[in-house]
Design an enzyme around this catalytic site. Structure first.
Site, PDB file in Angstrom:
ATOM      1  N   GLU A 143      -1.387  -0.618  -2.997  1.00  0.00           N
ATOM      2  CA  GLU A 143      -1.465  -0.271  -1.566  1.00  0.00           C
ATOM      3  C   GLU A 143      -2.170   1.053  -1.303  1.00  0.00           C
ATOM      4  O   GLU A 143      -1.600   1.958  -0.698  1.00  0.00           O
ATOM      5  CB  GLU A 143      -0.049  -0.242  -0.967  1.00  0.00           C
ATOM      6  N   GLU A 153       2.485 -11.521  -5.020  1.00  0.00           N
ATOM      7  CA  GLU A 153       3.850 -11.366  -4.487  1.00  0.00           C
ATOM      8  C   GLU A 153       4.141 -12.375  -3.378  1.00  0.00           C
ATOM      9  O   GLU A 153       4.802 -12.066  -2.386  1.00  0.00           O
ATOM     10  CB  GLU A 153       4.039  -9.941  -3.925  1.00  0.00           C
TER      11      GLU A 153
HETATM   12  C1  GLA Z   1       5.477  -4.406  -1.676  1.00  0.00           C
HETATM   13  C2  GLA Z   1       5.649  -3.901  -3.097  1.00  0.00           C
HETATM   14  C3  GLA Z   1       6.711  -4.643  -3.841  1.00  0.00           C
HETATM   15  C4  GLA Z   1       7.949  -4.881  -3.004  1.00  0.00           C
HETATM   16  C5  GLA Z   1       7.589  -5.536  -1.714  1.00  0.00           C
HETATM   17  C6  GLA Z   1       8.810  -5.791  -0.879  1.00  0.00           C
HETATM   18  O1  GLA Z   1       4.756  -5.530  -1.586  1.00  0.00           O
HETATM   19  O2  GLA Z   1       4.460  -3.985  -3.839  1.00  0.00           O
HETATM   20  O3  GLA Z   1       7.060  -3.907  -4.982  1.00  0.00           O
HETATM   21  O4  GLA Z   1       8.583  -3.667  -2.751  1.00  0.00           O
HETATM   22  O5  GLA Z   1       6.684  -4.696  -1.011  1.00  0.00           O
HETATM   23  O6  GLA Z   1       8.684  -6.935  -0.168  1.00  0.00           O
END
Ligand code: GLA
Length: 465
Positions: free
Chosen positions: A161, A277
């Site tokens: 991020e 994710e």
């Molecule tokens: C981000 C982070 C993850 C997790 C998510 C929670 O995507 O990269 O480690 O904390 O948020 O949904």
């Protein structure tokens, strides 16, 4: 590094051993061979999920579901700074070791998450890390963590991020502590440190919100990738978090083509793409379970219709495998107080429509060039030969690249000194040749060297006068 054949053997052997150890044997025999992990492997891809060590240790039916479905595991929390670094001078690897060992024993890969992020920092961080020592802290952390799992972690989210246009920094970088201490340089420092600690790991920049035609974000991401590549920073893949919401269904359909283009732009840089994710927040869908599962599965299918059709996408990881443990119940609770149903399995570990959407896509997607189990095997350089022209001082250098890749070509003498640069450019996938003129080179033995961000390939040339 495992060859494809030994990798499959490793999966089979590891899986068999674990199934014997579990009390769920009878109910799950069928599931063992048709789990998503095997469907993905058949296409030279991987499928897996984020997990925590305590769930794996204590919940047997969950553990069995992970074994059935996952070919790669991400630590949901255990590899973040606040879990690994109880104090500024100590490390605690107990929980992350558990996940890495579990994966190894069961023929799974590990996706390491994450080496450098502005969140999940330990409480001592803000009073200890500053402009003067930040680089050392970052390097030491990466050396210790990546070094510990060298050869055991397949891919690392090196930075997480890092773009945030609303922070108004010159290159739209997030105004994180790392940025404040080290400027944009911290990204390069992190990638180089990771490559130094494990040259075979796939190094990933992980980012979110790239799906909805937010060109301020996606342009900034693409320019960052290009700047890193121009500096020969070892970066191999873009991770796309893909925390999507059913509320965005229409928006997603409307912007699918720009998302598709973004993936093509990333792939054209020679980078791989991993969905890291995935989950689908179902708050906008009705309480009725069946309608909700269908709505969620539709989002899975729509998302897959974009990402699975891009051959640069090599893996798909969900943020949890079962609804039982989704973090959306705390971060995005439904107003009807029903638990969220964002993942492929329900809370009783039963397959839902979302699972079947993934199954369909893994069965129908194209086979990727080959399973990538480490960068030595990942090398894009396929063949290399020099064909000297006896009638002139020219030699033809021939080579093939398996994916678009930026290469620097140089001529090196017998004791390793670079005596000429022969080229520096992005080569498209396919065969190439370059003429090398050796008129000004003395008699002797030389090497033509092709350098990519991750490896090099050499061929000898003898010059006779
Ligand atoms: C981000 C982070 C993850 C997790 C998510 C929670 O995507 O990269 O480690 O904390 O948020 O949904």
């Amino acid at each position: 590094m495992l060859s494809r054949r030994s990798f499959l053997h490793h999966i089979a052997a590891g899986a068999a051993a674990s199934f014997v150890a579990t009390p769920m044997l009878d109910q799950t025999l069928h599931a063992q061979t048709n789990g998503l992990r095997y469907l993905a492997t058949a296409k030279n891809m991987f499928f897996g999920a984020a997990t925590t060590e305590d769930r794996l240790r204590t919940d047997l039916s969950y553990r069995q579901a992970v074994l059935n479905e996952c070919g790669i595991l991400t630590a949901e929390y255990e590899m973040k700074w606040d879990r690994l670094r109880p104090t500024a001078s100590t490390y605690n690897f107990v929980d992350s070791d558990y996940i890495v060992n579990f994966a190894r024993q069961n023929g799974m890969l590990v996706h390491g998450h994450t080496l450098c992020w502005h969140r999940a920092l330990p409480s001592w961080f803000s009073g200890t890390v500053n402009r003067n020592n930040a680089e050392q802290f970052l390097r030491d952390h990466i050396k210790a963590v990546v070094g510990r799992y060298k050869g055991q972690v397949y891919s690392w989210d090196v930075v997480n991020e890092v773009i945030q246009p609303s922070d108004n920094t010159p290159n739209k970088l997030r105004n994180s502590p790392w940025y404040q201490f080290l400027g944009e340089n911290y990204i390069e420092i992190a990638f180089r440190a990771a490559a130094e600690a494990d040259s075979a790991a796939l190094l990933v920049y992980n980012e979110y919100d790239v799906e909805f035609d937010d060109t301020a974000r996606t342009d900034a991401i693409l320019s960052l990738l290009k700047r890193l590549q121009a500096k020969r920073v070892p970066i191999h893949a873009l991770g796309i978090q893909a925390h999507i919401r059913s509320a965005d269904a229409q928006k997603f359909s409307a912007t699918m083509s720009t998302f598709r283009k973004f993936l093509n732009d990333v792939a054209a840089l020679g980078l791989k793409i991993i969905i890291t994710e995935f989950d689908c927040d179902d708050r906008s869908l009705p309480s009725n379970t069946q309608q909700r599962d269908e709505g969620v599965a539709k989002m899975y299918g729509d998302y897959c219709s974009v990402v699975m059709n891009n051959p640069a996408v090599i893996g798909f990881i969900t943020w949890g495998i079962s609804d039982k443990y989704t973090n959306l119940n705390t971060t995005a609770a439904r107003t009807d107080r029903q638990p969220q149903r964002p993942l492929p399995l329900d809370s009783a570990m039963q397959r839902k429509s979302a699972w079947y959407a993934l199954e369909w896509w893994f069965l129908n997607t194209s086979t990727r060039p080959r399973l990538i189990t480490g960068l030595a095997e990942y090398s894009p350089l396929k063949t290399l030969e020099c064909a000297p022209n006896p009638a002139s001082s020219q030699t033809v250098l021939r080579f093939q690249v398996e994916r678009a890749v930026h290469l620097r070509l140089s001529l090196v003498d017998a004791i390793g000194r670079e005596i000429a640069e022969l080229g520096d450019e992005l080569f498209a996938e396919g065969e190439h040749q370059r003429m090398v003129d050796l008129a000004n080179v003395a008699q002797g033995v030389y090497w033509c060297v092709l350098h990519s961000a991750t490896d090099r390939s050499t061929v000898q040339i003898a010059v006779q006068r």
